[in-house]
Design a protein around this motif. Structure first.
Motif, short mmCIF file in Angstrom:
data_model
loop_
_atom_site.label_atom_id
_atom_site.label_comp_id
_atom_site.label_asym_id
_atom_site.label_seq_id
_atom_site.Cartn_x
_atom_site.Cartn_y
_atom_site.Cartn_z
N GLY A 194 0.80 -1.23 0.00
CA GLY A 194 0.00 0.00 0.00
C GLY A 194 0.83 1.27 0.00
N ASP A 195 2.14 1.16 -0.30
CA ASP A 195 2.99 2.36 -0.35
C ASP A 195 3.13 2.82 -1.79
OD1 ASP A 195 3.75 2.59 2.35
OD2 ASP A 195 5.18 0.93 2.10
N ASP A 196 3.23 4.12 -1.98
CA ASP A 196 3.47 4.66 -3.31
C ASP A 196 4.96 4.98 -3.43
OD1 ASP A 196 3.77 6.13 -5.59
OD2 ASP A 196 2.19 7.60 -5.13
N PRO A 197 5.68 4.27 -4.32
CA PRO A 197 7.14 4.50 -4.41
C PRO A 197 7.49 5.96 -4.69
CG PRO A 197 6.46 2.64 -5.81
CD PRO A 197 5.21 3.25 -5.26
N ARG A 198 6.60 6.71 -5.31
CA ARG A 198 6.89 8.11 -5.63
C ARG A 198 6.82 9.01 -4.41
NH1 ARG A 198 6.46 9.06 -11.23
NH2 ARG A 198 6.01 11.26 -10.86
N GLU A 199 6.21 8.49 -3.33
CA GLU A 199 6.02 9.31 -2.14
C GLU A 199 7.21 9.25 -1.17
OE1 GLU A 199 3.37 11.40 -1.44
OE2 GLU A 199 3.05 11.03 -3.59
N PHE A 200 8.20 8.40 -1.47
CA PHE A 200 9.36 8.31 -0.58
C PHE A 200 10.26 9.53 -0.81
CE2 PHE A 200 7.60 4.21 -0.34
CZ PHE A 200 8.17 3.52 0.71
N ASP A 222 10.33 6.50 -13.57
CA ASP A 222 8.90 6.83 -13.44
C ASP A 222 8.32 6.26 -12.16
OD1 ASP A 222 8.97 8.12 -15.77
OD2 ASP A 222 8.01 6.54 -16.97
N ILE A 223 8.64 4.99 -11.92
CA ILE A 223 8.03 4.33 -10.76
C ILE A 223 8.41 5.06 -9.47
CG2 ILE A 223 8.16 2.22 -9.34
CD1 ILE A 223 8.22 0.62 -11.97
N TYR A 224 9.68 5.46 -9.36
CA TYR A 224 10.16 6.05 -8.11
C TYR A 224 10.19 7.59 -8.13
CZ TYR A 224 11.71 1.54 -6.23
OH TYR A 224 11.77 0.26 -5.72
N ASP A 225 9.97 8.17 -9.30
CA ASP A 225 10.11 9.61 -9.44
C ASP A 225 11.52 10.07 -9.02
OD1 ASP A 225 9.50 12.22 -10.00
OD2 ASP A 225 8.53 12.62 -8.07
N ILE A 226 12.50 9.44 -9.66
CA ILE A 226 13.91 9.74 -9.34
C ILE A 226 14.68 9.90 -10.65
CG2 ILE A 226 14.00 8.42 -7.17
CD1 ILE A 226 15.49 6.24 -8.96
N SER A 227 15.95 10.20 -10.53
CA SER A 227 16.85 10.16 -11.67
C SER A 227 17.76 8.94 -11.46
CB SER A 227 17.66 11.46 -11.68
OG SER A 227 18.42 11.52 -12.84
N ALA A 228 17.80 8.04 -12.47
CA ALA A 228 18.59 6.81 -12.31
C ALA A 228 19.82 6.84 -13.21
CB ALA A 228 17.74 5.59 -12.64
N PHE A 229 20.95 6.38 -12.67
CA PHE A 229 22.24 6.46 -13.38
C PHE A 229 22.82 5.07 -13.57
CE2 PHE A 229 21.47 10.50 -11.48
CZ PHE A 229 21.94 11.41 -12.41
N ASN A 230 23.27 4.82 -14.78
CA ASN A 230 23.84 3.52 -15.12
C ASN A 230 25.29 3.44 -14.62
OD1 ASN A 230 24.33 1.04 -16.27
ND2 ASN A 230 24.11 1.71 -18.39
#
Ligand code: DLL
Length: 433
Positions: A194-200, A222-230
């Motif tokens: 019941g947690d929204d990953p974007r709300e962390f 998108d899922i986490y509303d973050i910037s992801a780096f390879n």
């Protein structure tokens, strides 16, 4: 824009080449202290080298060489000088082990710190290191780098997913490090709970250690509303900290002051130019305990050739995503393909969730490829027509990409096997027949 070591990161290319040449000569001399390279380099006169490209005069080193010279065959210092051992994650054959002096560890931490700062993370961040600690280099590698930057490090390792989520909540984690497959799984558990990953409080993710497509990165963002780096690296070259994306995300900067990079045709060993895809071959330029010369990484990629220096100001070349490993290539009905080609297609469909697996079987004399793929729950409404259309669309798109017609099977989220470390994408049952 922040730098960890601005002077070296922005060093003009001619100066970089001068530094590389000097370090290359040093590393050859040092390597001769090992039993393995003493023989291997006996005929080399590095004093004649005038440019880093002269490295091509040296022989390649392969994983097989490392295995044959297990345990101390490549060591260049007395055993009491080594402070750490790591091992590569290969599942077949004898392990390969890598040793580090105290200075090697400090150097590695520095390289990882460069990557962390390049991605925009800072001392004030709370960093959760959601990756295996131990012989695998992902855990300790990022740990030391993040401590150098001064972040609050939560060494949570992998597994116990609900606890990971609790830690993120309680300590307001802002940056994580994980394999792309595991962090996608974490988001599924968050949703189940019941947690929204974007709300962390998360803002940045470092993802690496396994191949993943641009679409998978975007999914994580998108899922986490973050910037992801390879993040790219391998145990034989320390581990993480070899190449990493900057905020431009137009390839991973390959730290050329520490590693001399070549791209070669994997079949002939011939040098390839920028933009041409081939096997990465790498020489460590600074490692003390265990230098490795012209290492055949088995990883396929190219040097980004967009004709422009990177807008971030760093002079070090950028490499493309890793397409796969030379030994990952599948031959299906006589056609060569890489799992990453199928991932690219699957992840471009918004209905497709985060996990997939490829099954290969032999029916009579014919290879059969089944693509098992998880869909989001909203797709299981009983509308068979919609599912059939999606199946056809995916089939066609895969066939266009790889020239082989697979079977496509849909699964509910969470139903295909998971691993906490590197994902197992291919199950090849053909060998058993
Ligand atoms: O995976 C080191 C690492 C840890 C890198 C954490 C990044 C983050 P090994 O277990 O020795 O070391 O596996 C190295 O993994 O040769 C590639 O085939 C693959 N690999 C690593 N990073 C990437 C990446 C660590 N970003 C092998 N993309 C390498 C694709 C990767 N493949």
């Amino acid at each position: 824009m922040a730098f960890w070591d601005e002077q070296i990161e922005t060093l003009p290319r001619e100066e970089l080449a001068t530094l590389q040449l000097k370090r290359l000569k040093n590393v050859i001399a040092r390597a001769r202290n090992s039993i393995f390279y003493r023989n291997r380099l006996a005929d080399i006169d590095e004093s004649q080298f005038t440019k880093p490209e002269d490295v091509v005069q040296l022989p390649f080193t392969t994983k097989h060489d490392l295995r044959l010279n297990y345990d101390f065959g490549l060591l260049t210092v007395p055993q009491e000088e080594i402070v750490r051992m790591h091992s590569s994650s290969g599942t077949t054959g004898k392990a390969t082990v890598i040793f580090h002096t105290r200075r090697d560890i400090a150097n590695w931490a520095n390289l990882v710190a460069r990557c962390i700062v390049m991605a925009g993370a800072e001392k004030r961040d709370v960093f959760q290191n959601i990756i295996s600690y131990g012989m695998f280099t992902g855990g300790l590698g990022l740990h030391y780098g993040a401590e150098s930057v001064g972040m609050l490090v939560i060494p949570s390792g992998v597994g116990n997913t609900k606890r990971q989520i609790q830690l993120m909540k309680d300590f307001k984690t802002t940056v994580f490090h994980a394999t792309p497959s595991y962090i996608l799984y974490v988001s599924e558990v968050m949703e189940e709970e019941g947690d929204d990953p974007r709300e962390f409080d998360l803002r940045i993710g470092f993802v690496g250690a396994e191949p993943h497509s641009e679409q998978t990165r975007q999914k994580i963002e998108d899922i986490y509303d973050i910037s992801a780096f390879n993040s790219y690296g391998m145990s034989e070259l320390n581990g993480p900290g070899v190449a990493f994306e900057c905020e431009e995300k137009s390839g991973m900067h390959f730290w050329e002051d520490q590693y001399l990079l070549e791209v070669v045709n994997p079949h002939t060993g011939e040098a390839l130019g920028p933009g041409e895809e081939g096997e990465l071959v790498v020489t460590t330029l600074c490692r003390e305990a265990m230098p490795i010369i012209r290492y055949r990484t088995g990883d396929l990629a190219s040097i980004v050739d967009d004709g422009e220096p990177c807008a971030c100001g760093r002079a070090h070349v950028r490499i493309s995503r890793i397409k796969g490993r030379t030994d990952d290539m599948l031959i299906v009905r006589g056609v060569n393909l890489y799992p990453s080609q199928i991932e690219d297609v699957l992840m471009s469909f918004p209905e497709v969730a985060t996990n997939y697996q490829l099954y290969l079987e032999r029916k009579g004399t014919l290879d059969e490829l089944t693509v098992k793929v998880e869909l989001y729950p909203k797709m299981f409404t009983g509308d068979l027509r919609m599912l059939r259309k999606l199946e056809n669309d995916i089939l066609k798109a895969i066939q266009d990409e790889i020239m082989v017609r697979p079977r496509v099977e849909f699964h509910e989220p969470g139903s295909l096997p998971r691993t906490e470390g590197k994902a197992v994408r291919v199950v090849d049952l053909r060998k058993e027949n």
